[in-house]
Design a protein around this motif. Structure first.
Motif, mmCIF file in Angstrom:
data_model
loop_
_atom_site.group_PDB
_atom_site.id
_atom_site.type_symbol
_atom_site.label_atom_id
_atom_site.label_comp_id
_atom_site.label_asym_id
_atom_site.label_seq_id
_atom_site.Cartn_x
_atom_site.Cartn_y
_atom_site.Cartn_z
ATOM 1 N N LYS A 133 42.854 49.058 12.194
ATOM 2 C CA LYS A 133 43.167 50.456 11.866
ATOM 3 C C LYS A 133 41.913 51.320 11.895
ATOM 4 O O LYS A 133 41.952 52.453 12.374
ATOM 5 N N GLU A 134 40.814 50.790 11.408
ATOM 6 C CA GLU A 134 39.569 51.564 11.386
ATOM 7 C C GLU A 134 39.071 51.846 12.804
ATOM 8 O O GLU A 134 38.661 52.969 13.119
ATOM 9 N N VAL A 135 39.124 50.863 13.670
ATOM 10 C CA VAL A 135 38.693 51.054 15.058
ATOM 11 C C VAL A 135 39.610 52.064 15.752
ATOM 12 O O VAL A 135 39.145 52.988 16.428
ATOM 13 N N ARG A 137 41.380 54.350 14.346
ATOM 14 C CA ARG A 137 41.182 55.662 13.710
ATOM 15 C C ARG A 137 40.092 56.463 14.437
ATOM 16 O O ARG A 137 40.103 57.685 14.442
ATOM 17 N N HIS A 138 39.168 55.747 15.060
ATOM 18 C CA HIS A 138 38.085 56.396 15.804
ATOM 19 C C HIS A 138 38.390 56.487 17.294
ATOM 20 O O HIS A 138 37.495 56.714 18.106
ATOM 21 N N GLY A 139 39.677 56.296 17.637
ATOM 22 C CA GLY A 139 40.124 56.498 19.010
ATOM 23 C C GLY A 139 39.775 55.383 19.974
ATOM 24 O O GLY A 139 39.897 55.567 21.184
ATOM 25 N N ARG A 140 39.359 54.245 19.468
ATOM 26 C CA ARG A 140 38.959 53.138 20.340
ATOM 27 C C ARG A 140 40.149 52.237 20.633
ATOM 28 O O ARG A 140 41.082 52.118 19.844
ATOM 29 N N LEU A 158 47.588 57.772 14.474
ATOM 30 C CA LEU A 158 46.285 58.172 13.964
ATOM 31 C C LEU A 158 45.788 59.464 14.617
ATOM 32 O O LEU A 158 45.048 60.224 14.003
ATOM 33 N N SER A 159 46.181 59.714 15.854
ATOM 34 C CA SER A 159 45.749 60.953 16.521
ATOM 35 C C SER A 159 46.475 62.165 15.944
ATOM 36 O O SER A 159 45.940 63.269 15.985
ATOM 37 N N LYS A 162 44.566 63.979 13.122
ATOM 38 C CA LYS A 162 43.307 64.671 13.438
ATOM 39 C C LYS A 162 43.530 66.105 13.818
ATOM 40 O O LYS A 162 44.522 66.512 14.268
#
Length: 162
Positions: A133-135, A137-140, A158-159, A162
């Motif tokens: 989820k963390e990865v 969350r940063h769009g990766r 997640l997007s 933002k």
């Protein structure tokens, strides 16, 4: 006698590591019930329905598998379902410490229910739902760690935030 095991978890989201443990446990038991836990103490990203759909799509066609939800203690759910085993995956020593303590309490509560620990495959020993989820969350891209449909849902959800 049918050997039934419960593989409990929040599966938020389902990872390839979860699927690896599940597939290997299907070779050990006559039936495995994936028990998607309803846990009000956890901040979950996906609804119970979404998590079940992820599992259903990823395991389509797999035999001797049931997907269910439960609230409360896993050992109580096992007794209700006639399961004599709880499946737990271990990635590292830190997982063992936590899971071992839970297994000891479970043994006190229900001595007839055994906890079976399966070590993660090397490919998934670092994968956790939290890290995924963390990865994401940063769009990766996390498609190597989760099924493709889960990866798309993660990035989509997640997007929107933002």
């Amino acid at each position: 006698m049918t050997r039934i095991a419960v593989y409990p978890g929040s599966f938020d989201p389902l990872t390839r590591g979860h699927l690896d443990i599940l597939q290997r446990s299907l070779g050990l038991f006559d039936k495995v019930i994936i028990g998607v836990a309803v846990n009000s103490n956890k901040a979950l990203l996906f609804s119970i329905e979404e998590r079940i759909d992820f599992i259903r799509e990823a395991t389509e066609g797999w035999a001797n598998l049931e997907i269910d939800t439960f609230e409360g203690l896993t050992v109580d759910y096992c007794k209700k379902r006639g399961a004599k085993s709880i499946i737990r995956g271990l990635r590292a020593v830190t997982d063992f410490d936590y899971e071992y303590a839970i297994s000891l309490m479970n043994r006190k509560l229900a001595p007839e229910v055994e906890t079976i620990f399966l070590m993660s495959s090397n490919d998934y020993s670092f994968v956790s739902s939290t890290i995924v989820k963390e990865v994401a969350r940063h769009g990766r891209d996390v498609s190597a760690q989760v099924p493709e449909h889960v990866s798309k849902a993660l990035l989509n959800k997640l997007s929107k935030g933002k």
